[in-house]
Design a protein around this motif. Sequence first.
Motif, PDB file in Angstrom:
ATOM      1  N   SER A 228      19.704 -26.749  17.991  1.00 57.50           N
ATOM      2  CA  SER A 228      20.101 -27.832  17.092  1.00 57.50           C
ATOM      3  C   SER A 228      19.016 -28.906  17.009  1.00 57.50           C
ATOM      4  N   ASP A 229      19.113 -29.686  15.933  1.00 53.14           N
ATOM      5  CA  ASP A 229      18.163 -30.775  15.734  1.00 53.14           C
ATOM      6  C   ASP A 229      18.261 -31.839  16.819  1.00 53.14           C
ATOM      7  N   TYR A 230      19.495 -32.094  17.293  1.00 54.90           N
ATOM      8  CA  TYR A 230      19.597 -33.197  18.252  1.00 54.90           C
ATOM      9  C   TYR A 230      19.064 -32.832  19.618  1.00 54.90           C
ATOM     10  N   VAL A 231      19.087 -31.549  19.956  1.00 55.81           N
ATOM     11  CA  VAL A 231      18.447 -31.154  21.207  1.00 55.81           C
ATOM     12  C   VAL A 231      16.924 -31.280  21.060  1.00 55.81           C
ATOM     13  N   ARG A 232      16.429 -30.973  19.867  1.00 56.08           N
ATOM     14  CA  ARG A 232      14.999 -31.130  19.609  1.00 56.08           C
ATOM     15  C   ARG A 232      14.604 -32.607  19.705  1.00 56.08           C
ATOM     16  N   LEU A 233      15.458 -33.469  19.150  1.00 52.32           N
ATOM     17  CA  LEU A 233      15.154 -34.899  19.241  1.00 52.32           C
ATOM     18  C   LEU A 233      15.205 -35.359  20.703  1.00 52.32           C
ATOM     19  N   ALA A 234      16.193 -34.867  21.437  1.00 59.04           N
ATOM     20  CA  ALA A 234      16.305 -35.239  22.847  1.00 59.04           C
ATOM     21  C   ALA A 234      15.035 -34.827  23.595  1.00 59.04           C
ATOM     22  N   THR A 243      17.768 -32.887  32.030  1.00 64.23           N
ATOM     23  CA  THR A 243      18.644 -33.826  31.323  1.00 64.23           C
ATOM     24  C   THR A 243      19.009 -33.278  29.945  1.00 64.23           C
ATOM     25  N   VAL A 244      18.006 -32.734  29.256  1.00 55.08           N
ATOM     26  CA  VAL A 244      18.266 -32.172  27.930  1.00 55.08           C
ATOM     27  C   VAL A 244      19.316 -31.079  28.048  1.00 55.08           C
TER      28      VAL A 244
ATOM     29  N   ILE B 127      19.392 -44.527  22.223  1.00 51.48           N
ATOM     30  CA  ILE B 127      18.129 -45.278  22.217  1.00 51.48           C
ATOM     31  C   ILE B 127      17.752 -45.659  23.651  1.00 51.48           C
ATOM     32  N   ALA B 128      18.766 -46.153  24.378  1.00 53.60           N
ATOM     33  CA  ALA B 128      18.510 -46.557  25.765  1.00 53.60           C
ATOM     34  C   ALA B 128      17.982 -45.390  26.594  1.00 53.60           C
ATOM     35  N   GLU B 129      18.496 -44.222  26.268  1.00 50.59           N
ATOM     36  CA  GLU B 129      18.078 -43.013  26.971  1.00 50.59           C
ATOM     37  C   GLU B 129      16.570 -42.788  26.821  1.00 50.59           C
ATOM     38  N   ALA B 130      16.075 -43.053  25.609  1.00 43.14           N
ATOM     39  CA  ALA B 130      14.644 -42.888  25.364  1.00 43.14           C
ATOM     40  C   ALA B 130      13.843 -43.878  26.216  1.00 43.14           C
ATOM     41  N   VAL B 131      14.381 -45.105  26.359  1.00 41.11           N
ATOM     42  CA  VAL B 131      13.696 -46.107  27.187  1.00 41.11           C
ATOM     43  C   VAL B 131      13.707 -45.655  28.644  1.00 41.11           C
ATOM     44  N   HIS B 132      14.889 -45.242  29.099  1.00 42.14           N
ATOM     45  CA  HIS B 132      15.046 -44.798  30.489  1.00 42.14           C
ATOM     46  C   HIS B 132      14.134 -43.632  30.833  1.00 42.14           C
TER      47      HIS B 132
END
Lengths: 332, 360, 321
Positions: A228-234, A243-244, B127-132
């Motif tokens: 999915s796109d959101y896993v790619r963004l993650a 974490t992903v 967003i916070a996750e990206a910072v963390h």
Amino acid sequence: MLVFVIRRVLISIPVLIASTMLTFVIVKLSGDPLTYLKTRQSTVSKAEKQAFINQEAHRLWLDRSWPTQYWHWISNILLHWNWGPPVTGHDNVASDVFTAFGITARLVLVSIAIALILAVITGVISAVKQYSLTDYTTTLLGFIFLSMPTFWFAILLKEFGLKINQWTGSHFFGTIGDRSIPITDHSFGGSLKDIIGHMILPTIVLGLVGYAAWSRFTRASMLEVLNSDYVRLARSKGLSPRTVMIRHALRTALIPLTTVTALDVAALLGGAIVTENVFQWRGMGTLFLTALRAVDFNVMLGWLLVTATIVIAFNLIADILYGVLDPRIRHA
Amino acid sequence: MTIDLEVDDTQREADPDALLVVDNLTVSFPTDDGVVQAVRGVSYTVRSGEAMGIVGESGSGKSVSSMAVMGLLPRNARISGSVRFRGQELIGLDEDEYAKLRGNRIAMIFQDPLTSLNPVYTIGFQIAEAVHAHHEVSKQAALERAVELLDIVGIPYPEQRINNYPHELSGGMRQRVVIAIAMANNPDVIIADEPTTALDVTVQAQVLEALETAREETGAALILITHDLGVIAGHAERIAVMYAGKLVETGTTEEVFYRPRMPYTLGLLGSLPRLDKQEHERLTPIKGAPPSLLNLPPGCPFTPRCPIAEDICDRDEPALLAAEGTGHAAACHFRSRVADIDAAEMFGTDAADDAPEVLA
Amino acid sequence: MLETHETLKEGTQPGGPGVDKPTLTEREFTVKERKQWQMALRRFLRHRAAVVSLVVFVLLVLFAFVLPYFWHYKYTEFVSLCTQSNGLAGPCSPSLKHPFGTDSTHDMLAVTMRGTGQSLKVAFLIAAVGTGAGALWGVVSGFFGGFVDSTLMRLADLVLTIPSLALAAALAHKGGGSLVLIGLILAGVAAPYVARVVRGVVLSLREREFIEAARALGASNTRIMFRHLLPNTIPVLLVNATLLIAQGILAETALSYVGFGIQSPDTSLGVLISTNQGAVENQPWLFYFPGVFIILIALSVNFIGDGLRDALDPRQTRERK
């Protein structure tokens, strides 16, 4: 959220009512409860025999219309907790059904729990290592489990348990009933060992029914989310692979599994009928088969009522859980 | 063949400002029908703070090449060549090492904001996750940063918005959230892959504005990938045109827009509606479709659609060679000839009567 | 106005502008379709397990329906028994004469062939009727939506609240256990599952342009449902039908085991293992052979279904390893 839960609970009530009606019709279609009288050879005269049949029919309300019978049955349960008399004898239908239910519930719940855990683990591994040897092996095993008649496998496993008992000279694997008869060791440890020994084989049999389907489902769901796109963004955020995998992939992939599991509870209760029969547990399965052979309609009605309630309750829980896990549903 | 003034890789390497150096990048995918050559030897350099646009039709390999830079291609992709960030080779880097760079030094914005955000977490959390991921800060601090970022990208009432789930926001809003995520750690490079394609025209400008703000705020270099020359024009200093997995023309925006040297670029420009042209000007479409990247025949891949193609085009694929000026290069055997032709003249329209006096 | 409407709908007008277009689109469609089927076939052929399973399945069908003509024992024929270790006459263990051994009266190979054939018949019946009924149910429900949809789907939900084995057993109890009756009951129990799946597909198709177009051309509801929606659910139906074959065989087996399935003198693999379950210790061949055949049928059909899903569901494109 509270509104969501209340709404779901309220929706379940008409479903349950409709289910009792369907149940009633099915039981009515399953046969004539007085066949045993009508076909019995007797020394008494025809008229006397007919009089007795009429008397029994009246006692069991069989001479009334279906709606009257239905109302009589359901109102007695709701108002007086009276589940109706058995066709013969003086057993209490409600206590028979609930005793049997307790035994089956233990088997089904433990099977679901173990099957779910194993299904999620292997499903996730299969998805993450798609087209690996592990993936192919678990897929093949899953397919074999899906293709095996439950009772054939149960009988096989029972043989296997007996062989192991023979080799080791122990009686660890119980293959008849849910407890040893007579119970010899009353200590806590002894009881536990006895219970577990009797549970292992049936649990494996019943667990495989769910496991095969759920591991396939987990794999498919996980694969979809991993692409999915959101896993790619993650991933592009720089989150660690762990974490992903856990926070974004697994958490989201498992949401639909709640619904699937709840839907399969009915299938597992069906599987329990067969499993109990092989291992001679005196649970819901045995109760149903005995009742059906005798067209002991109040027992069947009670059985189906309890089963339907369980299935609807599981679906309700799954619905609510889905709402908790997926905000899109909650706000809808 | 003349090998005059070939763009020299070693020279690029020496460039002290070079931030991201992509060198002879090749990506292929094995599929049911054979190997798809998605990217065929792409080289470019991005310097600190500059904005570069990559233009091409869908399937030209522009997204795949940027995914390769981010290390986000599926496992079955075969990648060769080199991608160096501040001198560090990225191709072949393991996932944990890559994770340290992603979002932190190189950030990416994806095409579809509707599916880019995880539906089950609030945007504040995401967003916070990206910072963390890259900074040891308290939960509170990360959330405050999230509010600040949302404010920067132009989301009203950011304090309340952080508690919203993605499905509660519009597409444009969600893309701003993705931009906020991209700028969260002040990256050196932001790759925006068709950031406005999935959005309504009215929202596109706002999102581009947010992207521009993000750039000013972080001072990051921008790689803007799009099929829309209009988007590129206002937001990129340099342009690379991609066709069939290769760069076919590179140069400054001025050079490429006003003195294109490759018939394909000329065609792209001709199919762009322009307000500065005369009223009766017709758009000039490029006929045909891009070639399948499966088993490409030899020669220039644009040959079947090219009005000035000659025999040589069927035989030899032209290299990306310098045309004139500092960085202007084109992959066309007749690049010097193309300079004098107008799109309408080359691709033919009914209203090709006005002079090729394209403004300079 | 109404006339044009009719002719367009039926496409029978011999000439004029209204006809050219449909035939043109039709040709385009068939060309595209053939290509799609070719692609599907190629994808299916690459699923090795599915291809092997297809071969196995064909062999099983031959085993059940052709081999009996060549085998020198008939399933109705009594055979002479063998002397047991205790000196008494009893079932023979597998030998060249009886490859699957014998039970106390018949050659087990002949009986297994008969059982396999009867089981396959039940399974095909369940798959055909179950899929057909479920498709109709799902298409009507999904197409009309609203009240019809919620009524039909709640009905499906209700059926699903009852364990299907219990439901089938209750319904089969009075019926006498003929093969057709058991097949129809199990098909009826399976139909709601199919209906759910089909409805999902129809819901997504309903809003698509070609349905809009058909509606705009004045096609009737029945026509839209059966000429436009139903054909588009065929891939899903095909996959479901194969899975129903496997599930049907297993359901029939379970039903036979609990005593409410096919009754003798008719037989099936399920009946065979149920009657021979006591023999697992002393004459294991009586129990194992029919069981292995059930697994072979269900496994091969499940794999064929998996291959079909890969082939027909373009969303699940498999990259080559």
